[in-house]
Design a protein around this motif. Structure first.
Motif, PDB file in Angstrom:
ATOM      1  N   GLU A  43      76.900 103.774 120.633  1.00 37.79           N
ATOM      2  CA  GLU A  43      76.108 104.913 121.080  1.00 37.79           C
ATOM      3  C   GLU A  43      75.119 105.330 119.992  1.00 37.79           C
ATOM      4  N   ARG A  44      74.090 106.015 120.443  1.00 42.16           N
ATOM      5  CA  ARG A  44      73.122 106.550 119.491  1.00 42.16           C
ATOM      6  C   ARG A  44      73.805 107.641 118.661  1.00 42.16           C
ATOM      7  N   GLN A  45      73.606 107.565 117.346  1.00 42.28           N
ATOM      8  CA  GLN A  45      74.358 108.389 116.393  1.00 42.28           C
ATOM      9  C   GLN A  45      73.412 109.265 115.588  1.00 42.28           C
ATOM     10  N   PHE A  46      73.755 110.531 115.443  1.00 38.10           N
ATOM     11  CA  PHE A  46      72.965 111.451 114.618  1.00 38.10           C
ATOM     12  C   PHE A  46      73.038 111.047 113.151  1.00 38.10           C
ATOM     13  N   VAL A  47      71.894 111.134 112.462  1.00 40.95           N
ATOM     14  CA  VAL A  47      71.837 110.806 111.040  1.00 40.95           C
ATOM     15  C   VAL A  47      71.488 112.043 110.218  1.00 40.95           C
ATOM     16  N   ALA A  48      70.357 112.671 110.541  1.00 38.78           N
ATOM     17  CA  ALA A  48      69.887 113.808 109.756  1.00 38.78           C
ATOM     18  C   ALA A  48      68.858 114.581 110.567  1.00 38.78           C
ATOM     19  N   ALA A  49      68.660 115.855 110.180  1.00 42.01           N
ATOM     20  CA  ALA A  49      67.662 116.677 110.849  1.00 42.01           C
ATOM     21  C   ALA A  49      67.067 117.662 109.860  1.00 42.01           C
ATOM     22  N   ILE A  50      65.868 118.135 110.179  1.00 43.79           N
ATOM     23  CA  ILE A  50      65.174 119.090 109.335  1.00 43.79           C
ATOM     24  C   ILE A  50      64.418 120.070 110.219  1.00 43.79           C
ATOM     25  N   SER A  51      64.436 121.336 109.845  1.00 47.99           N
ATOM     26  CA  SER A  51      63.653 122.322 110.571  1.00 47.99           C
ATOM     27  C   SER A  51      62.219 122.244 110.072  1.00 47.99           C
ATOM     28  N   TRP A  52      61.292 122.177 111.007  1.00 46.46           N
ATOM     29  CA  TRP A  52      59.909 121.927 110.611  1.00 46.46           C
ATOM     30  C   TRP A  52      59.361 123.060 109.757  1.00 46.46           C
ATOM     31  N   SER A  53      59.655 124.299 110.130  1.00 42.62           N
ATOM     32  CA  SER A  53      59.084 125.435 109.418  1.00 42.62           C
ATOM     33  C   SER A  53      59.744 125.678 108.076  1.00 42.62           C
TER      34      SER A  53
END
Length: 124
Positions: free
Chosen positions: A44-54
């Protein structure tokens, strides 16, 4: 129309580094969370990382914490994933995604826009 274009994938030896880029266009991403996901064959597609744009706040999967810093360049409308100390199990297609919300989400279903993906292969 939101468009996300990934680049920077390739073949690298274990322990090496790659930097993925995601060029975003089509709107202002002020109230967006930008994420990176990966999908290995048969998984399955797995989360790696995220960032808030602002605000530039970041969030990571435990498997990559400390190895894959995520960042964004607002004037260039680009999100980066610097991948260090790569392991064979990091081999996957890596996708950039955009979520029109301010709260975090690790489910792929929570992201509305996706890039075409870039292959990362780590040899042992």
């Amino acid at each position: 129309q939101v468009q996300l274009v990934e680049s920077g994938g390739g073949l690298v030896q274990a322990g090496g580094s790659l930097r993925l880029s995601c060029a975003a266009s089509g709107r202002t991403f002020t109230n967006y969370v930008m994420g990176w996901f990966r999908q290995a064959p048969g998984k399955e597609r797995q989360f790696v990382a995220a960032i808030s744009w602002s605000g530039g706040r970041t969030y990571y999967a435990d498997s990559v914490k400390g190895r894959f810093p995520i960042s964004r360049d607002i004037p260039k409308n680009t999100v980066y994933l610097q991948m260090n100390s790569l392991k064979p199990e990091d081999t996957a297609v890596y996708y950039c995604a955009a979520r029109p919300a301010l709260n975090w989400a690790v489910s792929a279903y929570a992201y509305d826009y996706w890039g075409q993906g870039t292959q990362v292969t780590v040899s042992s």
